[in-house]
Scaffold this active site. Structure first.
Site, PDB file in Angstrom:
ATOM      1  N   CYS A  35       0.852  -1.183   0.000  1.00 41.51           N
ATOM      2  CA  CYS A  35       0.000   0.000   0.000  1.00 41.51           C
ATOM      3  C   CYS A  35       0.892   1.238   0.000  1.00 41.51           C
ATOM      4  O   CYS A  35       1.678   1.449   0.926  1.00 41.51           O
ATOM      5  CB  CYS A  35      -0.901  -0.007   1.231  1.00 41.51           C
ATOM      6  N   VAL A  36       0.737   2.034  -1.046  1.00 39.05           N
ATOM      7  CA  VAL A  36       1.476   3.285  -1.168  1.00 39.05           C
ATOM      8  C   VAL A  36       0.445   4.410  -1.144  1.00 39.05           C
ATOM      9  O   VAL A  36      -0.435   4.468  -2.004  1.00 39.05           O
ATOM     10  CB  VAL A  36       2.308   3.338  -2.463  1.00 39.05           C
ATOM     11  N   HIS A  45       7.670  11.495  -4.355  1.00 36.25           N
ATOM     12  CA  HIS A  45       8.118  10.150  -3.986  1.00 36.25           C
ATOM     13  C   HIS A  45       7.064   9.095  -4.337  1.00 36.25           C
ATOM     14  O   HIS A  45       7.390   8.004  -4.811  1.00 36.25           O
ATOM     15  CB  HIS A  45       8.464  10.111  -2.491  1.00 36.25           C
ATOM     16  N   ARG A  90     -10.517  -0.552  -0.262  1.00 29.85           N
ATOM     17  CA  ARG A  90     -10.076  -1.547  -1.236  1.00 29.85           C
ATOM     18  C   ARG A  90      -9.443  -2.789  -0.609  1.00 29.85           C
ATOM     19  O   ARG A  90      -9.082  -3.723  -1.320  1.00 29.85           O
ATOM     20  CB  ARG A  90      -9.070  -0.898  -2.189  1.00 29.85           C
ATOM     21  N   GLY A 117       3.046  14.431   0.195  1.00 27.75           N
ATOM     22  CA  GLY A 117       3.211  15.775  -0.332  1.00 27.75           C
ATOM     23  C   GLY A 117       4.385  15.945  -1.270  1.00 27.75           C
ATOM     24  O   GLY A 117       4.684  17.064  -1.680  1.00 27.75           O
TER      25      GLY A 117
END
Length: 159
Positions: free
Chosen positions: A79-80, A87, A126, A84
């Protein structure tokens, strides 16, 4: 919602299939749920499953590649969550390219169950929790198992 257009593949016969689940531990609540759902789905469909953990999404590639050499299929989970800085974009692109390349180079199905979301709520929605609208861990496992079976059918037809 990305669930639009999802094919209805409830179960596959995974008997005799060996699958590896490789899961990042970053964003642990989400990743643990994805992992549990993928493992349960493999078991429910008769596949033998081995479980591996890595720290983050960028570490998935090297372990998935090793697993792709030893298993019928690999499910990569993580999970990414957008932050801000750019990256997020670098990590998501790198992981997607690595998993795709590994699958093609090793001729082994690699299901990409790495969530790439804008916020924590999207991840929860999800991850296959009781009130989630999607179950990406289970979906990735079904996709991996189904792809193995499709490849076996194709390979048998070529003989």
């Amino acid at each position: 919602m990305s669930k639009e257009g999802l094919p209805d593949i409830a179960q596959v016969d995974g008997s005799g299939l060996r699958v590896a689940v490789v899961t990042a531990t970053w964003n642990a609540e989400i990743c643990d749920q994805l992992h549990a759902q993928a493992v349960q789905t493999a078991t429910d469909n008769g596949a033998e499953v081995d479980e591996y953990r890595v720290v983050g999404a960028l570490e998935l590639g090297v372990v998935v590649q090793a697993a792709a050499r030893a298993y019928d299929a690999v499910v990569a989970l993580g999970c990414v969550i957008r932050g801000g800085t750019p990256h997020f974009d670098y990590v998501c692109d790198s992981v997607t390219q690595a998993l795709t390349r590994i699958s093609l180079d090793e001729s082994t199905p690699v299901a990409n169950g790495v969530l790439t979301v804008n916020d924590q709520q999207q991840a929860i929605d999800r991850a296959g929790f009781a009130d989630s609208v999607e179950n990406k861990g289970a979906e990735a496992m079904i996709a991996a198992l189904d792809t193995v079976l499709q490849l076996r059918t194709l390979n048998a037809a070529q003989k």
